[in-house]
Every structure is written in structure tokens, then in C-alpha cells.
Design a protein around this motif. Structure first.
Motif, PDB file in Angstrom:
ATOM      1  N   ASP A   1      -2.837  -2.618  -8.665  1.00  0.00           N
ATOM      2  CA  ASP A   1      -2.004  -2.401  -9.854  1.00  0.00           C
ATOM      3  C   ASP A   1      -0.524  -2.535  -9.519  1.00  0.00           C
ATOM      4  OD1 ASP A   1      -4.278  -1.974 -11.377  1.00  0.00           O
ATOM      5  OD2 ASP A   1      -4.190   0.221 -11.173  1.00  0.00           O
ATOM      6  N   PHE A   2      -0.143  -2.035  -8.342  1.00  0.00           N
ATOM      7  CA  PHE A   2       1.248  -2.174  -7.908  1.00  0.00           C
ATOM      8  C   PHE A   2       1.612  -3.650  -7.772  1.00  0.00           C
ATOM      9  CE2 PHE A   2       4.546  -2.693  -4.747  1.00  0.00           C
ATOM     10  CZ  PHE A   2       5.515  -1.811  -5.199  1.00  0.00           C
ATOM     11  N   ILE A   3       0.740  -4.403  -7.134  1.00  0.00           N
ATOM     12  CA  ILE A   3       0.980  -5.836  -6.948  1.00  0.00           C
ATOM     13  C   ILE A   3       1.115  -6.527  -8.307  1.00  0.00           C
ATOM     14  CG2 ILE A   3      -0.096  -7.994  -6.163  1.00  0.00           C
ATOM     15  CD1 ILE A   3      -1.157  -6.313  -3.737  1.00  0.00           C
ATOM     16  N   ASP A   4       0.201  -6.224  -9.220  1.00  0.00           N
ATOM     17  CA  ASP A   4       0.257  -6.837 -10.549  1.00  0.00           C
ATOM     18  C   ASP A   4       1.540  -6.469 -11.302  1.00  0.00           C
ATOM     19  OD1 ASP A   4      -2.188  -8.048 -10.158  1.00  0.00           O
ATOM     20  OD2 ASP A   4      -3.320  -6.551 -11.313  1.00  0.00           O
ATOM     21  N   SER A   5       2.009  -5.249 -11.118  1.00  0.00           N
ATOM     22  CA  SER A   5       3.174  -4.762 -11.859  1.00  0.00           C
ATOM     23  C   SER A   5       4.510  -5.203 -11.274  1.00  0.00           C
ATOM     24  CB  SER A   5       3.157  -3.224 -11.916  1.00  0.00           C
ATOM     25  OG  SER A   5       2.030  -2.776 -12.615  1.00  0.00           O
TER      26      SER A   5
ATOM     27  N   GLU B   1       0.834  -1.215   0.000  1.00  0.00           N
ATOM     28  CA  GLU B   1       0.000   0.000   0.000  1.00  0.00           C
ATOM     29  C   GLU B   1       0.864   1.258   0.000  1.00  0.00           C
ATOM     30  OE1 GLU B   1      -2.604  -0.436   3.398  1.00  0.00           O
ATOM     31  OE2 GLU B   1      -3.448  -2.295   2.572  1.00  0.00           O
ATOM     32  N   ARG B   2       1.885   1.288   0.842  1.00  0.00           N
ATOM     33  CA  ARG B   2       2.775   2.456   0.942  1.00  0.00           C
ATOM     34  C   ARG B   2       3.551   2.659  -0.357  1.00  0.00           C
ATOM     35  NH1 ARG B   2       4.934   0.879   5.199  1.00  0.00           N
ATOM     36  NH2 ARG B   2       6.824  -0.028   4.323  1.00  0.00           N
ATOM     37  N   LEU B   3       4.071   1.564  -0.915  1.00  0.00           N
ATOM     38  CA  LEU B   3       4.817   1.671  -2.168  1.00  0.00           C
ATOM     39  C   LEU B   3       3.904   2.080  -3.319  1.00  0.00           C
ATOM     40  CD1 LEU B   3       7.099  -1.426  -1.696  1.00  0.00           C
ATOM     41  CD2 LEU B   3       7.900   0.918  -2.029  1.00  0.00           C
ATOM     42  N   ALA B   4       2.710   1.533  -3.353  1.00  0.00           N
ATOM     43  CA  ALA B   4       1.753   1.904  -4.405  1.00  0.00           C
ATOM     44  C   ALA B   4       1.456   3.395  -4.348  1.00  0.00           C
ATOM     45  CB  ALA B   4       0.462   1.099  -4.255  1.00  0.00           C
ATOM     46  N   LYS B   5       1.209   3.885  -3.158  1.00  0.00           N
ATOM     47  CA  LYS B   5       0.924   5.322  -2.991  1.00  0.00           C
ATOM     48  C   LYS B   5       2.110   6.159  -3.466  1.00  0.00           C
ATOM     49  CE  LYS B   5      -0.661   8.655   0.431  1.00  0.00           C
ATOM     50  NZ  LYS B   5      -1.018   8.866   1.839  1.00  0.00           N
TER      51      LYS B   5
END
Length: 167
Positions: free
Chosen positions: A87-91, A75-79
Motif C-alpha cells: 500500500d505504501f508503494i502504491d501510494s 518496508e521501514r517507511l510503510a511501518k
């Protein structure tokens, strides 16, 4: 503690293998005895090592292993990347054989050419805590420490120093 030198993971793996019996005996003693002063000794060695060793000269951890990414990390990295967590997880992530999220690639996708981390302020908890030599109840992570001897010159030097003590 002697001055810590940079070694590649291949060199560290060979050095760890060359010290296999000595390290195994040490870890066996520490698991059995759980010395009360172990944390204090390891923390002192950790401090001495990192007063002299600059991780930016090495980055073996960032370039050869992937940290476990917990949900809060994702969550922190995605933000920080202006992405939705899914989307972050998928990427960037996949589930490994232990069903933990890890980066899809090594070196870390956020490691820059100068060994700086472009998400340093938002880096995963596992990265913040690596190499785990300043944590409490060090005897609980002896198996991880053994693995980290093959990646981190500081961990190798610290364990080598521990073998010199009378347990």
C-alpha cells in the motif's frame, strides 16, 4: 573552505555550468589518478562544511530530487506510516526509467514546511547518505557528485575547493 551560502538549484545549475570546464578537468584527473588521499581530503572538506552549513536552511535535496527507495526503505517507511508495504508503494512510489523506486512527487511527501522531515528516523538510506561526500572511494561517484553540484550548495563548494588543489 569559505563560508557556504544557500543557493537555489537554478542558481547552482548556472554556477556549475559556469565552472563546467574546470570541473570536467578535475573529474578527469581524479578518475585517471584515483589519488590515495582523495577520501581524506573530501572527508575533511565535508566535515568543515557541515560544521557550518545547516541543511534545514536549504532542503534543496528534499524539495527537488527523489532518492532511490530500496525494499528495506519501503518496508521501514510503510511501518512508520502504519501501512502495508504494498500500500505504501502504491501510494507514494513509482518505478523510474532505471527501474528504481522513487517518490511520485517532489518535494518529498514527508518534507514539512519548516524543512524538517516527518519520517527522519525512518528516512531512506539514500537520504541518510546524501550528499555522499563522506563515503569511501569518492572517485567512484564523480558523475553523481557532478549532478549533486546542481542541487547541494555544500557539494558545489566542496568541488570548487577541490579544483584549487594540485592533483
Amino acid at each position: 573552505m569559505d563560508k557556504i551560502q544557500y543557493f537555489t538549484p537554478a542558481q547552482l545549475k548556472e554556477m556549475t555550468n559556469n565552472n563546467r570546464q574546470e570541473f570536467a578537468l578535475l573529474f578527469q584527473k581524479l578518475k585517471k589518478k584515483k589519488p590515495k588521499n582523495l577520501d581524506a581530503i573530501v572527508h575533511q572538506l565535508h566535515q568543515e562544511a557541515f560544521d557550518e552549513f545547516d541543511c534545514l536552511d536549504c532542503a534543496n535535496c528534499c524539495s527537488h530530487i527523489s532518492p532511490i527507495i530500496i525494499d528495506k526503505d519501503a518496508e521501514r517507511l510503510a511501518k512508520s506510516q502504519k501501512m502495508k508495504p504494498a500500500d505504501f508503494i502504491d501510494s507514494y512510489l513509482y518505478k523510474d526509467e532505471d527501474n528504481d523506486y522513487v517518490f511520485q512527487q517532489t518535494p518529498c511527501p514527508f518534507l514539512m514546511a519548516d524543512n524538517y522531515c516527518c519520517v527522519y528516523e525512518n528516512r531512506p538510506r539514500a537520504c541518510r547518505e546524501y550528499p555522499h561526500t563522506d563515503r569511501s572511494r569518492f572517485y567512484q561517484i564523480l558523475n553523481l557528485t557532478k549532478k549533486n553540484c546542481e542541487i547541494c550548495p555544500v557539494v558545489f563548494a566542496l568541488v570548487k575547493e577541490l579544483t584549487k588543489l594540485d592533483w
